[in-house]
Write an enzyme that holds these catalytic residues in place. Structure first.
Site, short mmCIF file in Angstrom:
data_model
loop_
_atom_site.label_atom_id
_atom_site.label_comp_id
_atom_site.label_asym_id
_atom_site.label_seq_id
_atom_site.Cartn_x
_atom_site.Cartn_y
_atom_site.Cartn_z
N LYS A 226 0.81 -1.23 0.00
CA LYS A 226 0.00 0.00 0.00
C LYS A 226 0.84 1.28 0.00
O LYS A 226 0.47 2.27 -0.63
CB LYS A 226 -0.94 0.02 1.20
CG LYS A 226 -2.09 -0.95 1.12
CD LYS A 226 -3.02 -0.73 2.30
CE LYS A 226 -4.19 -1.68 2.27
NZ LYS A 226 -5.22 -1.32 3.26
N ASP B 167 -10.22 3.15 2.37
CA ASP B 167 -10.36 2.52 3.69
C ASP B 167 -11.14 3.40 4.67
O ASP B 167 -11.93 2.89 5.48
CB ASP B 167 -8.97 2.20 4.28
CG ASP B 167 -8.34 0.98 3.62
OD1 ASP B 167 -9.08 0.10 3.15
OD2 ASP B 167 -7.09 0.91 3.59
#
Ligand code: ATR
Length: 282
Positions: free
Chosen positions: A71, A108
């Site tokens: 990420k 997220d």
């Protein structure tokens, strides 16, 4: 449904990626909406990640999700990243533009908040301070979500104090850093408790936190979903607090990627939850 030569392509990068529930999740939606598309696991080791990500436009992919451990690397590789990904310091969703550029985003924070909105509609962001336990990557997304939703104060407690201080400094906003030994008292007067640590995951000890100071109506949520009901959630339920498990965050964070790649706004409902859950157990 069978795919054609025109199938839309997306996937998820991870290393390892075998545990990822995303192919199952997107596959369910593709089937449900009858879309000519595929979503595949992309097991790519870190040393190959940049090359593999840059290959997406050349392979005709519309984009990909990015999971552990890529990420942060994705943030550096993308040609452009949106403000949320920049603030969170990580990219979990990549869109390939018609010009073949890589656009990095982070869904997220959206997933965390949408899960609370769906599963605990009575919870109000402006209803009181929130306590966040942990200061890793997941905590960053949760804190950005809470601050943007209008939570008046985020009390952040992490075993390693300095890591919490760094995170608070990076993100700015209404964060109070709480020393680890004071985490129990810090629950007083709050209306939300979030565990973002790995403590409580299958195979680890449960989170070392007494709930005695937590108001009886405060919402308790865990971002862990293996097990679905962590010891923390079990204890909260026993004392009557409302709880939300972590699976919904995973399901909701997938929505923006699916919508843009495959052209259909997907729904998160109990049928999807059971289908994805059965992938965990069997
Ligand atoms: P992620 O990026 O997925 O959130 P991470 O960066 O490894 O994962 O962060 C894990 C979190 O769990 C951290 O907040 C970590 O605390 P430290 O910063 O002190 O390492 C927390 N954590 C891990 N083991 C813990 C334990 N035994 N007790 C309390 N917190 C723990």
């Amino acid at each position: 449904m069978p795919i054609t030569g025109k199938a839309k392509l997306a996937g998820v990068f991870g290393w390892p990626v075998g545990h990822s529930l995303s192919p199952r999740l997107h596959g369910f939606w593709l089937e449900r909406y009858g879309i000519d598309g595929v979503y595949v696991p992309l097991a790519v080791e870190p040393s190959n990640f940049e090359t593999a990500l840059r290959a997406l436009p050349k392979l005709g992919f519309l984009g990909a999700n990015v999971t552990v451990p890529h990420k942060e690397a994705a943030l550096a590789v993308c040609d452009e990243v949106d403000i949320l990904a920049e603030r969170i310091g990580a990219v979990n969703t990549v869109f390939v533009t018609p010009e073949g550029r890589l656009q990095g985003s982070n869904t997220d924070a959206f997933g965390f908040l949408e899960n609370l909105n769906q599963e605990a509609p009575a919870w109000r962001a402006d209803g009181g301070p929130a306590v966040v336990i942990g200061a890793g990557g997941a905590a960053r997304a949760v804190i950005v979500a809470l601050a943007d939703a209008g939570v008046p104060e985020v009390r952040l407690a992490n075993r390693t104090f300095e890591r919490a201080e760094t995170l608070a400094r990076d993100l700015g906003g209404p964060i109070t850093v709480i020393p680890w030994p004071e985490r129990t008292e810090s629950l007083g007067g709050t209306n939300l408790l979030v565990n973002t640590t790995t403590q409580g995951m299958s195979g680890t000890p449960s989170l070392d936190l007494s709930l005695e100071a937590l108001p009886g109506d405060a919402l308790v949520t865990d971002i862990i979903y293996t097990p679905l009901k962590t010891k923390l959630l079990e204890e909260a339920q026993t004392r009557g607090n409302p709880t939300v498990d972590g699976l919904g965050m995973l399901l909701h964070q997938a929505r923006p990627g699916f919508a843009r790649w495959f052209g259909h706004e997907p729904e998160v409902d109990t049928e999807l939850r059971s289908f994805v859950l059965s992938g965990l157990t069997g």
